[in-house]
Motif scaffolding. Structure first.
Motif, PDB file in Angstrom:
ATOM      1  N   THR A 123     -11.587 -17.041  20.319  1.00  0.00           N
ATOM      2  CA  THR A 123     -12.638 -16.502  21.040  1.00  0.00           C
ATOM      3  C   THR A 123     -13.730 -15.960  19.973  1.00  0.00           C
ATOM      4  O   THR A 123     -14.992 -16.093  20.062  1.00  0.00           O
ATOM      5  CB  THR A 123     -12.228 -15.103  21.775  1.00  0.00           C
ATOM      6  N   ALA A 124     -13.588 -15.521  18.789  1.00  0.00           N
ATOM      7  CA  ALA A 124     -14.386 -15.173  17.534  1.00  0.00           C
ATOM      8  C   ALA A 124     -15.155 -16.065  17.372  1.00  0.00           C
ATOM      9  O   ALA A 124     -16.280 -16.099  17.043  1.00  0.00           O
ATOM     10  CB  ALA A 124     -13.641 -14.345  16.742  1.00  0.00           C
ATOM     11  N   GLU A 125     -14.480 -17.336  17.141  1.00  0.00           N
ATOM     12  CA  GLU A 125     -15.341 -18.467  16.539  1.00  0.00           C
ATOM     13  C   GLU A 125     -16.260 -19.042  17.532  1.00  0.00           C
ATOM     14  O   GLU A 125     -17.303 -19.411  17.208  1.00  0.00           O
ATOM     15  CB  GLU A 125     -14.050 -19.421  16.156  1.00  0.00           C
ATOM     16  N   VAL A 126     -16.061 -19.160  18.816  1.00  0.00           N
ATOM     17  CA  VAL A 126     -16.896 -19.624  19.820  1.00  0.00           C
ATOM     18  C   VAL A 126     -18.176 -18.758  19.975  1.00  0.00           C
ATOM     19  O   VAL A 126     -19.296 -19.214  20.302  1.00  0.00           O
ATOM     20  CB  VAL A 126     -16.186 -20.155  21.249  1.00  0.00           C
ATOM     21  N   GLN A 127     -17.887 -17.444  19.925  1.00  0.00           N
ATOM     22  CA  GLN A 127     -18.650 -16.483  20.064  1.00  0.00           C
ATOM     23  C   GLN A 127     -19.682 -16.508  18.947  1.00  0.00           C
ATOM     24  O   GLN A 127     -20.987 -16.427  19.042  1.00  0.00           O
ATOM     25  CB  GLN A 127     -18.141 -14.952  20.087  1.00  0.00           C
TER      26      GLN A 127
END
Length: 384
Positions: free
Chosen positions: A305-309
């Motif tokens: 989640t943090a990476e795609v954000q």
């Protein structure tokens, strides 16, 4: 709605006037009308004065009924501006003189009527002649603030070839693709076809053939072998003479919304588009007619989640976007996020993925509309 009802009274405190502009000349005309109906329903009328302006399929700017109920998909048919226009001949004119934000209504045989000033435009247009920087350039000439990205970002966001080139220059991961320009196909279709076949030989079938400048999955064909190639090219070129060919990326489809806050852009919780069993891929029919639903939030790990954000905000900044963006990714089978494209004016009905992702992130649909209008009102109308 009569023109008299649109006149601003000098005796009442003046609310900011929002012109919601929708419809347009692109093949996405109908979904633009649907989107605008949802926005008209959500705008706080105690805060804003609203002026609905529809652009017909042949390019006429018309006053339309402020009637969201008539702007919905009915019996699997898309609404049209022509069905909502107050007159078949009357038109709306916005001055391109900086500082003059007056909207004038004209009709053959009648004296033009000034309808008051517009403070901000909410352009709910999709595709060419609206989402691609053309309308944004007109509004910049007129000195009228508007929701969303400026001329450059809108143009880059509409042209999938140059969008990918920008992503690559900023180090964003992009899947294999090939471009066939209009001159290539017109002058030597056999050589252009061989270019695609060679691409398939390197990356494998199936391929996706799509208009380079389009949206809502219109004109896209999944091509499983050589026999379907010419038909796919013909279909894509019905929407745009320049076509893009992409290889199939095996993995999960993940989307993420970006919204401009006072302190900069922030990313929403991501969503996942599950495989659609009734369709070859997530096409126009699946999105808008059969209302295939995504999963919000996407079942990702905290790290994913943090990476795609992070990548979504990076894409927003790379293209110099403003206001809003929906960024679409593939999470490949080997665990890498690959960006497919961004959409500078994504589908905006309450069931569309962009508003749903922000709803799950704590921003309701009416608040989302208000934030976008306020961001536009704060923004300078000079060079972006």
């Amino acid at each position: 709605m009569s023109t008299e009802n649109l006149l601003q009274s000098p005796e009442q405190p003046r609310k900011p006037r929002v012109a919601v502009v929708f419809g347009g000349r692109s093949s996405e005309h109908g979904i633009s009308v649907v989107t605008a109906g949802a926005v008209l329903s959500a705008i706080d009328r105690s805060t804003y004065d609203v002026l609905p302006i529809g652009i017909t399929a042949d390019g006429r700017w018309a006053l339309t009924a402020d009637d969201p109920a008539r702007m919905a998909i009915t019996d699997r048919k898309m609404p049209e501006v022509a069905q909502l226009a107050e007159s078949t001949e009357g038109g709306v004119v916005l001055s391109v003189e900086p500082g003059n934000r007056e909207v004038v209504y004209t009709e053959p045989g009648s004296v033009p009527k000034a309808l008051g000033e517009v403070d901000v435009v909410f352009p709910m247009l999709h595709g060419p002649y609206g989402e691609d920087g053309t309308l944004q350039g007109l509004l910049d000439l007129a000195g009228v603030p508007y929701v969303g990205s400026g001329v450059l970002a809108s143009a880059v966001g509409q042209d999938k070839e140059y969008m990918k080139r920008v992503f690559i220059s900023y180090g964003l991961p992009v899947g294999p693709y090939e471009v066939i320009r209009p001159r290539e196909w017109d002058n030597d279709p056999a050589a252009a076809r061989k270019k695609i076949v060679d691409f398939a030989g390197e990356h494998g079938w199936p391929l996706f053939v799509k208009p380079a400048r389009g949206g809502s999955s219109m004109g896209i064909t999944k091509v499983n072998d050589l026999s379907g190639l010419d038909g796919a090219i013909e279909e894509a070129r019905r929407h745009d003479p320049k076509i893009l060919v992409e290889s199939l990326l095996r993995g999960r489809e993940i989307e993420c919304g970006v919204l401009e806050f006072e302190d900069g852009p922030r990313a929403s919780v991501p969503a996942e588009i599950p495989p659609v069993t009734a369709h070859e891929f997530y096409d126009f029919e699946a999105k808008y007619i059969d209302s295939a639903s995504g999963i919000v939030p996407a079942p990702l790990t905290a790290e994913e989640t943090a990476e795609v954000q992070r990548l979504a905000v990076q894409a927003f900044d790379a293209v110099s976007c403003e206001g809003l963006v929906r960024a679409d990714f593939f999470l490949t089978d080997d665990g890498e996020f690959v960006i497919n494209e961004i959409n500078t004016m994504p589908g905006f009905t309450p069931i569309s993925m962009y508003p749903r992702m922000w709803q799950e992130s704590g921003v309701s649909y009416p608040e989302l509309v208000d934030r976008l209008i306020q961001a536009a009102l704060r923004r300078s109308t000079g060079l972006r």
